[in-house]
Enzyme design. Structure first.
Site, PDB file in Angstrom:
ATOM      1  N   PRO A 133       0.789  -1.223   0.000  1.00 20.36           N
ATOM      2  CA  PRO A 133       0.000   0.000   0.000  1.00 20.36           C
ATOM      3  C   PRO A 133       0.832   1.290   0.000  1.00 20.36           C
ATOM      4  O   PRO A 133       1.855   1.368   0.671  1.00 20.36           O
ATOM      5  CB  PRO A 133      -0.833  -0.094   1.283  1.00 20.36           C
ATOM      6  CG  PRO A 133      -0.183  -1.148   2.112  1.00 20.36           C
ATOM      7  CD  PRO A 133       0.491  -2.078   1.161  1.00 20.36           C
ATOM      8  N   ASN A 134       0.355   2.227  -0.770  1.00 16.36           N
ATOM      9  CA  ASN A 134       0.935   3.579  -0.883  1.00 16.36           C
ATOM     10  C   ASN A 134       2.243   3.642  -1.666  1.00 16.36           C
ATOM     11  O   ASN A 134       2.791   4.728  -1.866  1.00 16.36           O
ATOM     12  CB  ASN A 134       1.108   4.235   0.507  1.00 16.36           C
ATOM     13  CG  ASN A 134      -0.213   4.366   1.227  1.00 16.36           C
ATOM     14  OD1 ASN A 134      -1.138   4.974   0.697  1.00 16.36           O
ATOM     15  ND2 ASN A 134      -0.337   3.770   2.400  1.00 16.36           N
ATOM     16  N   ARG A 173       5.078  11.064  -2.395  1.00 14.99           N
ATOM     17  CA  ARG A 173       4.886  10.697  -0.995  1.00 14.99           C
ATOM     18  C   ARG A 173       6.164  10.924  -0.188  1.00 14.99           C
ATOM     19  O   ARG A 173       7.182  10.280  -0.446  1.00 14.99           O
ATOM     20  CB  ARG A 173       4.528   9.213  -0.957  1.00 14.99           C
ATOM     21  CG  ARG A 173       4.388   8.639   0.403  1.00 14.99           C
ATOM     22  CD  ARG A 173       4.332   7.120   0.341  1.00 14.99           C
ATOM     23  NE  ARG A 173       4.085   6.582   1.657  1.00 14.99           N
ATOM     24  CZ  ARG A 173       4.293   5.336   1.999  1.00 14.99           C
ATOM     25  NH1 ARG A 173       4.741   4.466   1.114  1.00 14.99           N
ATOM     26  NH2 ARG A 173       4.066   4.930   3.223  1.00 14.99           N
ATOM     27  N   GLU A 226      12.240  -9.748   1.657  1.00 18.81           N
ATOM     28  CA  GLU A 226      11.540  -8.514   2.053  1.00 18.81           C
ATOM     29  C   GLU A 226      12.424  -7.297   1.797  1.00 18.81           C
ATOM     30  O   GLU A 226      13.608  -7.305   2.133  1.00 18.81           O
ATOM     31  CB  GLU A 226      11.183  -8.607   3.539  1.00 18.81           C
ATOM     32  CG  GLU A 226      10.436  -7.399   4.074  1.00 18.81           C
ATOM     33  CD  GLU A 226       9.869  -7.652   5.466  1.00 18.81           C
ATOM     34  OE1 GLU A 226       9.248  -8.713   5.698  1.00 18.81           O
ATOM     35  OE2 GLU A 226      10.057  -6.780   6.337  1.00 18.81           O
ATOM     36  N   ARG A 279       7.497   0.951  13.458  1.00 17.04           N
ATOM     37  CA  ARG A 279       8.028   0.360  12.215  1.00 17.04           C
ATOM     38  C   ARG A 279       9.188  -0.614  12.492  1.00 17.04           C
ATOM     39  O   ARG A 279       9.682  -1.271  11.591  1.00 17.04           O
ATOM     40  CB  ARG A 279       8.521   1.450  11.271  1.00 17.04           C
ATOM     41  CG  ARG A 279       7.420   2.331  10.746  1.00 17.04           C
ATOM     42  CD  ARG A 279       7.950   3.300   9.705  1.00 17.04           C
ATOM     43  NE  ARG A 279       7.103   4.471   9.626  1.00 17.04           N
ATOM     44  CZ  ARG A 279       5.983   4.542   8.904  1.00 17.04           C
ATOM     45  NH1 ARG A 279       5.609   3.545   8.156  1.00 17.04           N
ATOM     46  NH2 ARG A 279       5.251   5.640   8.909  1.00 17.04           N
ATOM     47  N   ALA A 286       3.116  -0.926   4.765  1.00 17.56           N
ATOM     48  CA  ALA A 286       2.545  -0.900   6.124  1.00 17.56           C
ATOM     49  C   ALA A 286       2.112  -2.287   6.603  1.00 17.56           C
ATOM     50  O   ALA A 286       2.125  -2.556   7.814  1.00 17.56           O
ATOM     51  CB  ALA A 286       1.363   0.072   6.177  1.00 17.56           C
ATOM     52  N   ARG A 309      13.380   4.547  12.077  1.00 21.57           N
ATOM     53  CA  ARG A 309      12.174   5.371  12.039  1.00 21.57           C
ATOM     54  C   ARG A 309      11.331   5.178  13.307  1.00 21.57           C
ATOM     55  O   ARG A 309      11.848   4.760  14.327  1.00 21.57           O
ATOM     56  CB  ARG A 309      11.412   5.063  10.751  1.00 21.57           C
ATOM     57  CG  ARG A 309      12.257   5.360   9.511  1.00 21.57           C
ATOM     58  CD  ARG A 309      11.492   5.145   8.239  1.00 21.57           C
ATOM     59  NE  ARG A 309      10.294   6.000   8.206  1.00 21.57           N
ATOM     60  CZ  ARG A 309       9.274   5.812   7.362  1.00 21.57           C
ATOM     61  NH1 ARG A 309       9.322   4.818   6.494  1.00 21.57           N
ATOM     62  NH2 ARG A 309       8.235   6.616   7.389  1.00 21.57           N
ATOM     63  N   ASN A 356       7.808  -5.835  -0.940  1.00 22.31           N
ATOM     64  CA  ASN A 356       7.785  -4.704  -0.015  1.00 22.31           C
ATOM     65  C   ASN A 356       6.349  -4.638   0.510  1.00 22.31           C
ATOM     66  O   ASN A 356       5.483  -4.059  -0.134  1.00 22.31           O
ATOM     67  CB  ASN A 356       8.167  -3.402  -0.712  1.00 22.31           C
ATOM     68  CG  ASN A 356       8.186  -2.233   0.273  1.00 22.31           C
ATOM     69  OD1 ASN A 356       7.734  -2.367   1.417  1.00 22.31           O
ATOM     70  ND2 ASN A 356       8.707  -1.095  -0.158  1.00 22.31           N
ATOM     71  N   TYR A 392      11.321   8.738   1.173  1.00 25.04           N
ATOM     72  CA  TYR A 392      11.293   7.702   0.138  1.00 25.04           C
ATOM     73  C   TYR A 392      11.964   8.099  -1.177  1.00 25.04           C
ATOM     74  O   TYR A 392      12.034   7.293  -2.098  1.00 25.04           O
ATOM     75  CB  TYR A 392       9.835   7.294  -0.135  1.00 25.04           C
ATOM     76  CG  TYR A 392       9.164   6.683   1.072  1.00 25.04           C
ATOM     77  CD1 TYR A 392       9.598   5.463   1.585  1.00 25.04           C
ATOM     78  CD2 TYR A 392       8.109   7.332   1.718  1.00 25.04           C
ATOM     79  CE1 TYR A 392       8.993   4.901   2.704  1.00 25.04           C
ATOM     80  CE2 TYR A 392       7.499   6.780   2.836  1.00 25.04           C
ATOM     81  CZ  TYR A 392       7.950   5.566   3.319  1.00 25.04           C
ATOM     82  OH  TYR A 392       7.357   5.000   4.428  1.00 25.04           O
ATOM     83  N   HIS A 403      12.584  -2.922   2.017  1.00 26.98           N
ATOM     84  CA  HIS A 403      12.044  -1.614   2.397  1.00 26.98           C
ATOM     85  C   HIS A 403      12.951  -0.537   1.836  1.00 26.98           C
ATOM     86  O   HIS A 403      14.181  -0.628   1.975  1.00 26.98           O
ATOM     87  CB  HIS A 403      11.950  -1.473   3.914  1.00 26.98           C
ATOM     88  CG  HIS A 403      11.043  -2.486   4.517  1.00 26.98           C
ATOM     89  ND1 HIS A 403       9.675  -2.397   4.410  1.00 26.98           N
ATOM     90  CD2 HIS A 403      11.296  -3.645   5.176  1.00 26.98           C
ATOM     91  CE1 HIS A 403       9.134  -3.453   4.986  1.00 26.98           C
ATOM     92  NE2 HIS A 403      10.093  -4.228   5.454  1.00 26.98           N
TER      93      HIS A 403
HETATM   94  C1  DQA Z   1       8.201   0.909   3.686  1.00 32.04           C
HETATM   95  C2  DQA Z   1       8.327   1.159   5.191  1.00 32.04           C
HETATM   96  C3  DQA Z   1       6.971   0.965   5.888  1.00 32.04           C
HETATM   97  O1  DQA Z   1       7.111   1.219   7.285  1.00 32.04           O
HETATM   98  C4  DQA Z   1       5.948   1.928   5.317  1.00 32.04           C
HETATM   99  O2  DQA Z   1       4.687   1.670   5.897  1.00 32.04           O
HETATM  100  C5  DQA Z   1       5.886   1.917   3.848  1.00 32.04           C
HETATM  101  C6  DQA Z   1       7.105   1.764   3.061  1.00 32.04           C
HETATM  102  C7  DQA Z   1       9.513   1.207   2.924  1.00 32.04           C
HETATM  103  O3  DQA Z   1       9.623   0.776   1.779  1.00 32.04           O
HETATM  104  O4  DQA Z   1      10.397   1.875   3.463  1.00 32.04           O
HETATM  105  O5  DQA Z   1       4.828   2.125   3.243  1.00 32.04           O
HETATM  106  O6  DQA Z   1       7.893  -0.461   3.476  1.00 32.04           O
END
Ligand code: DQA
Length: 154
Positions: free
Chosen positions: A15-16, A23, A103, A116, A82, A112, A79, A28, A105
């Site tokens: 998501p996002n 964003r 995984e 997280r 959240a 952070r 990835n 990021y 990120h």
């Molecule tokens: C993320 C880190 C997560 O905590 C966050 O919710 C994201 C992006 C990252 O790629 O750094 O949406 O996965």
């Protein structure tokens, strides 16, 4: 490279991640998801693997994609965004399939906010890369290719 030669990798963005570029660029970066995916495709070509990419904002869609990866993909680069921090459904899906997952990120989740720092998904993944931006996806792809080629990634 076309699908079917048993070196197929699914790159899943949670998501996002579709908001990248707009964003929180201080966290990021300014690269869009489209730009990240095209770097991933380029690296895949270079190392001789086939890659599909999927971004979803929906937990069930991510669970479905993980379940449906069986027999189609030999590794997942994920990835979970959240979902990383709370989705037992995504964790269980990763654990349920025999397809290894790596995984990724973009940001360093351990630098952070405290919420997280914990990943519910990492313990069922082969490994984790956090904080290396787009490079993390490219390194995960290389590790995935090594895994598929019959070795440990390390
Ligand atoms: C993320 C880190 C997560 O905590 C966050 O919710 C994201 C992006 C990252 O790629 O750094 O949406 O996965």
């Amino acid at each position: 490279m076309v699908m079917g030669d048993k070196k197929n990798i699914l790159v899943l963005h949670g998501p996002n991640i579709n908001m990248l570029g707009k964003r929180e660029p201080e966290i990021y970066g300014k690269m869009t998801l489209e730009a990240i995916n095209s770097q991933i495709k380029k690296r895949a070509e270079e190392i001789g693997v086939y890659v599909d990419t999927l971004q979803t904002n929906h937990e069930g869609v991510m669970v479905d994609a993980i379940q449906q990866s069986v027999g189609k993909y030999q590794c997942i680069v994920i990835n979970p965004a959240a979902f990383t921090h709370y989705s037992i459904a995504v964790r269980d899906a990763i654990a349920a399939v025999a397809v290894p997952a790596i995984e990724v990120h973009l940001s360093n989740i351990y630098r952070r906010e405290e919420f997280r720092h914990h990943s519910v998904t990492a313990p069922v993944c082969y490994g984790q890369i956090s904080g290396l931006g787009v490079q993390g996806y490219l390194l995960a792809l290389e590790a995935a290719a090594q895994l598929i080629n019959g070795g440990e990634a390390l």
